[in-house]
Each structure stands twice: as C-alpha cells, then as structure tokens.
Design a protein around this motif. Structure first.
Motif, PDB file in Angstrom:
ATOM      1  N   THR A  67       2.820  -0.662 -11.164  1.00 11.22           N
ATOM      2  CA  THR A  67       3.481  -0.482  -9.880  1.00 11.22           C
ATOM      3  C   THR A  67       2.790   0.683  -9.185  1.00 11.22           C
ATOM      4  O   THR A  67       2.217   1.558  -9.838  1.00 11.22           O
ATOM      5  N   ILE A  68       2.829   0.661  -7.903  1.00 13.45           N
ATOM      6  CA  ILE A  68       2.222   1.733  -7.127  1.00 13.45           C
ATOM      7  C   ILE A  68       3.293   2.314  -6.222  1.00 13.45           C
ATOM      8  O   ILE A  68       3.905   1.587  -5.430  1.00 13.45           O
ATOM      9  N   THR A  69       3.585   3.602  -6.437  1.00  8.18           N
ATOM     10  CA  THR A  69       4.658   4.302  -5.752  1.00  8.18           C
ATOM     11  C   THR A  69       5.969   3.525  -5.867  1.00  8.18           C
ATOM     12  O   THR A  69       6.670   3.323  -4.893  1.00  8.18           O
ATOM     13  N   SER A  73       3.540  -4.485  -7.062  1.00 11.48           N
ATOM     14  CA  SER A  73       2.305  -4.547  -6.296  1.00 11.48           C
ATOM     15  C   SER A  73       1.429  -5.744  -6.633  1.00 11.48           C
ATOM     16  O   SER A  73       0.479  -6.008  -5.930  1.00 11.48           O
ATOM     17  N   TRP A  75      -0.678  -5.664  -8.692  1.00 11.34           N
ATOM     18  CA  TRP A  75      -1.882  -5.072  -9.240  1.00 11.34           C
ATOM     19  C   TRP A  75      -1.751  -5.051 -10.759  1.00 11.34           C
ATOM     20  O   TRP A  75      -0.642  -5.036 -11.298  1.00 11.34           O
ATOM     21  N   LEU A 132      -5.259   7.021  -4.532  1.00 13.49           N
ATOM     22  CA  LEU A 132      -4.562   6.294  -5.588  1.00 13.49           C
ATOM     23  C   LEU A 132      -4.644   7.162  -6.835  1.00 13.49           C
ATOM     24  O   LEU A 132      -5.740   7.424  -7.342  1.00 13.49           O
ATOM     25  N   ARG A 144     -10.072   2.123  -9.483  1.00 16.69           N
ATOM     26  CA  ARG A 144      -9.549   0.821  -9.076  1.00 16.69           C
ATOM     27  C   ARG A 144     -10.684  -0.066  -8.581  1.00 16.69           C
ATOM     28  O   ARG A 144     -11.726   0.421  -8.153  1.00 16.69           O
ATOM     29  N   PRO A 152      -4.673   0.035  -2.286  1.00 26.50           N
ATOM     30  CA  PRO A 152      -3.356   0.679  -2.305  1.00 26.50           C
ATOM     31  C   PRO A 152      -3.476   2.195  -2.273  1.00 26.50           C
ATOM     32  O   PRO A 152      -4.494   2.760  -2.657  1.00 26.50           O
ATOM     33  N   LYS A 153      -2.407   2.827  -1.821  1.00 31.84           N
ATOM     34  CA  LYS A 153      -2.333   4.279  -1.776  1.00 31.84           C
ATOM     35  C   LYS A 153      -1.044   4.689  -2.469  1.00 31.84           C
ATOM     36  O   LYS A 153      -0.025   4.046  -2.320  1.00 31.84           O
ATOM     37  N   ALA A 156       0.213   5.401  -9.200  1.00 34.31           N
ATOM     38  CA  ALA A 156       0.298   4.206 -10.041  1.00 34.31           C
ATOM     39  C   ALA A 156       1.093   4.514 -11.302  1.00 34.31           C
ATOM     40  O   ALA A 156       1.047   5.636 -11.825  1.00 34.31           O
TER      41      ALA A 156
END
Length: 165
Positions: A67-69, A73, A75, A132, A144, A152-153, A156
């Motif tokens: 997950t990102i933030t 995601s 990802w 990231l 990444r 993404p920003k 992670a």
C-alpha cells in the motif's frame, strides 16, 4: 531450467531453500523464510515463482501487495528472492525477477517496489524516487519500476507478513 508458478507441494522446499539462501547473506534478517510462509498463509502472495531443473527447486521469487500512504494501490513488492547457494551467480535470480515482472506487467499491475541494492535492481528498470519512501531506509535502496500510469508518491507499506518475528 523451467520457471513456473509455485505449487502447494512446493512450500516446504521453498522454506528450506530460502533459509539456506539467506543463512550467510550479510543483509539477511533471518526471517525471510518465515516471511514467505506468512505471506502464503495470509493469501498475500500475488505471484510466487520457482526455477526448477531436474525436479529440484533452484530458486524462488515472491511478489506481494504493497500500500502507498495507506491506500490500496495494486502495486506489488518484490522479495524475497532466493537461489540455492551453490547455484548463485548463474542468472537464476535474474531470470525469476524478469519473469515475475513480465507477468505482473501483463496482468495490468501498475508497478513494483523493491528494497535492495540499486546496482543490482537497476538492471531490471528499478530506480529511486525521493517522493516514494519506505521507513527510514537510506536513499537509493528503496526503488520502484513503473509499468503504467503515474509514479506513486508517499510512504510504501509491505504486507504485515514482512513483520514476522
């Protein structure tokens, strides 16, 4: 050598291979085999590939969701990657990573992250992006590769299986 999806009967061999592969690695935490087991137990192995020759598993690579933030995601995170010590340096790990990334891309995954040596993972298209991050990891080691869409920003987070003692 063939690369194929992990089968249920491969779990013990993957565990043993991962323990042996990381036993003397300077960056190893000693939990890598348990991480793979925890991901499997939590149905969090998005992709788990083995390299096989003459019926023997020579290598393994795991991909799991990140997950990102805090947001889902789609990802993926790469790792752990394990190769039998006596077969390291033969390109088995590279072949597993390339096949895994190709399968993720074909499945529509937007990208993948990895924590590791930039000199090694750069050959697969991974690069550092200061927007990231992953915890307090030194700059450059969290990387990444973007397959599609914007990069993404944010922060992670790997699956909870990575926090296995």
């Amino acid at each position: 050598m063939d690369i194929r999806l992990e089968r249920p009967t491969d779990a013990a061999a993957i565990h043993n291979l991962t323990e042996i592969a990381f036993k003397s690695a300077p960056h190893a935490s000693g939990t890598e085999a348990r991480i793979v087991d925890a991901l499997r137990a939590n149905d969090a192995l998005t992709l788990s590939l083995v390299a096989v020759a003459n019926g023997e598993i020579l290598g393994h690579v795991a991909f799991s969701p990140v997950t990102i933030t805090g947001a889902a995601s789609q990802w993926q995170g790469l790792g752990p990657v394990s190769v039998a010590p006596e077969r390291q340096g033969e390109g088995i790990g590279q072949a597993l990573i390339r096949e895994g990334l190709s399968r993720l891309r074909a499945a529509g995954c937007p990208g993948c992250v990895v924590l590791g040596d930039p000199g090694y993972y750069g050959r697969f298209g991974f690069s550092c992006d200061p927007e990231l991050t992953y915890g307090h990891v030194p700059s450059g080691y969290f990387q990444r590769v973007v397959f599609t869409g914007p990069a993404p920003k944010g922060e992670a987070h790997y699956h909870k299986g990575f926090h296995t003692p």
